[in-house]
Every structure is written in C-alpha cells, then in structure tokens.
Design an enzyme around this catalytic site. Structure first.
Site, PDB file in Angstrom:
ATOM      1  CB  CYS A 117      -0.963  -0.053   1.179  1.00  0.00           C
ATOM      2  SG  CYS A 117      -2.335   1.099   1.093  1.00  0.00           S
ATOM      3  CG  HIS A 118      -0.287   4.956   1.413  1.00  0.00           C
ATOM      4  ND1 HIS A 118      -1.515   4.341   1.390  1.00  0.00           N
ATOM      5  CD2 HIS A 118      -0.447   6.140   0.775  1.00  0.00           C
ATOM      6  CE1 HIS A 118      -2.379   5.113   0.767  1.00  0.00           C
ATOM      7  NE2 HIS A 118      -1.760   6.216   0.381  1.00  0.00           N
TER       8      HIS A 118
END
Length: 193
Positions: A117-118
């Site tokens: 994800c991030h």
C-alpha cells in the site's frame, strides 16, 4: 510467538514488522497470520513503547502490544522485514532516522522486504528504490517514479527480495509471494500476478 509448524526452511526464521500508530490493520494482521501459519516468528517493532493502534479503513482500529521498541531492535537478528501501509504509519516512520536505518539494513544484507500500500514511501526515504520494479497504492506512484523506481500496476510484484502490493485486496497474493521468497528463495519469475 512460537512457530506452529517447523521444517528445514522455516526453523528459527524471524520476521520484523516495523510499524507505528495508523498502520492499516489488515495489512499487518493478515500477513502476520499467514507467516505464523507457515512457522515463522513475527515481532512487532515500533518507535513507540508498549502498543500501537491500527487504522481500519476510515477509523481507528484495535491496539496491539509491541514485542520490542525500535531502539532495542537489532535488524541483524531478523531474516526479513514486513512494512504494513496506511497513510499515517509510513509518513511518521519516514521521519524517524532510526526506522530508516533499520529498513536500509535489510537491503544492504539482501534480506527479503515486503511492503504494501503506502509503505513503499518508506523505501524512497531509505534510498533503495532506484532501478527496482515495484507497485504501491496508486497515489504514491509519481513519488516512486521520481525516486527512480519502475512503478507498475499489478497486485503483487517481486523484484529480487523486494515484494510489493497495492492495497488490502492484494493481500492473498502478497502473502504468497512473501512466503515464496522466504522459503528457499523460491520465486516465480521477476513478477507475480
């Protein structure tokens, strides 16, 4: 935690999970469950002492006890690193030089790193993405490209010992790719879809 299953490939392998408040909860809990089911030990490591609080999509989630404070964690004692995402978690960790050095150790020693994800934004701060093929949450693709990465839109990408995925929907493929790399360095080509 005590491994549930041990064989020649997983005996005593320890996985560091680096995180702080605001990590996307399922991006820690599901990979951790999959790793422990394969017999790997996992340790939650955080700059915060005591416990960390997860984020559950749009609101605060559960709290989890940490196994070790980052200040007392030796990356040399771990066989691999898991970096859960969320927006707040990696943004906080990237400002912590001790966390950045912890991440760099795994690249310097060529140990597996799985980021979802991030979390790949942490890899920019650690200066380890140049020339790597990877994926992430789409909103940070420009940052990754500007740092020299070859960003692609796939559910999971394996480039050597680096495993990346885009979001929680990719967790099953992310888990399997990470486990494949951990077991005998088994890989399926340079990318896994």
């Amino acid at each position: 935690m005590t491994p549930q299953r041990q064989d020649d490939n997983t005996v005593e392998k320890k996985i560091a999970i680096l995180l702080t408040d605001g990590f996307e909860e399922v991006e820690m809990t599901e990979p951790r469950k999959a790793l422990e089911a394969e017999g790997f030990q996992t340790h939650l490591i955080s700059p915060k002492n005591g416990e960390v609080r997860g984020w559950d999509e749009t609101e605060w989630g559960n709290t989890f006890p940490t196994d070790l404070p980052l200040a007392g964690a030796d990356p040399a004692q771990y066989d691999a690193l898991l970096l859960p995402g969320g927006v707040m978690n990696p943004d906080t960790l990237r400002q912590d030089q001790q966390a950045v050095r912890f991440i760099q150790h795994f690249f310097e020693t060529r140990k597996p790193v799985a980021a979802i994800c991030h979390a790949p934004i942490l890899l920019i701060e650690a200066d380890v993405v140049r020339g790597k093929e990877l994926t992430s949450f789409p909103s940070i693709q420009t940052d990754l490209r500007n740092a020299g990465a070859n960003w692609v839109d796939r559910e999971v990408v394996t480039d050597g010992n680096l495993i990346t995925s885009r979001n929680p929907h990719d967790i099953p493929a992310f888990n399997q790719a990470f486990i494949n790399v951990l077991k005998e360095g088994k890989r399926v080509g340079s990318t896994v879809a």
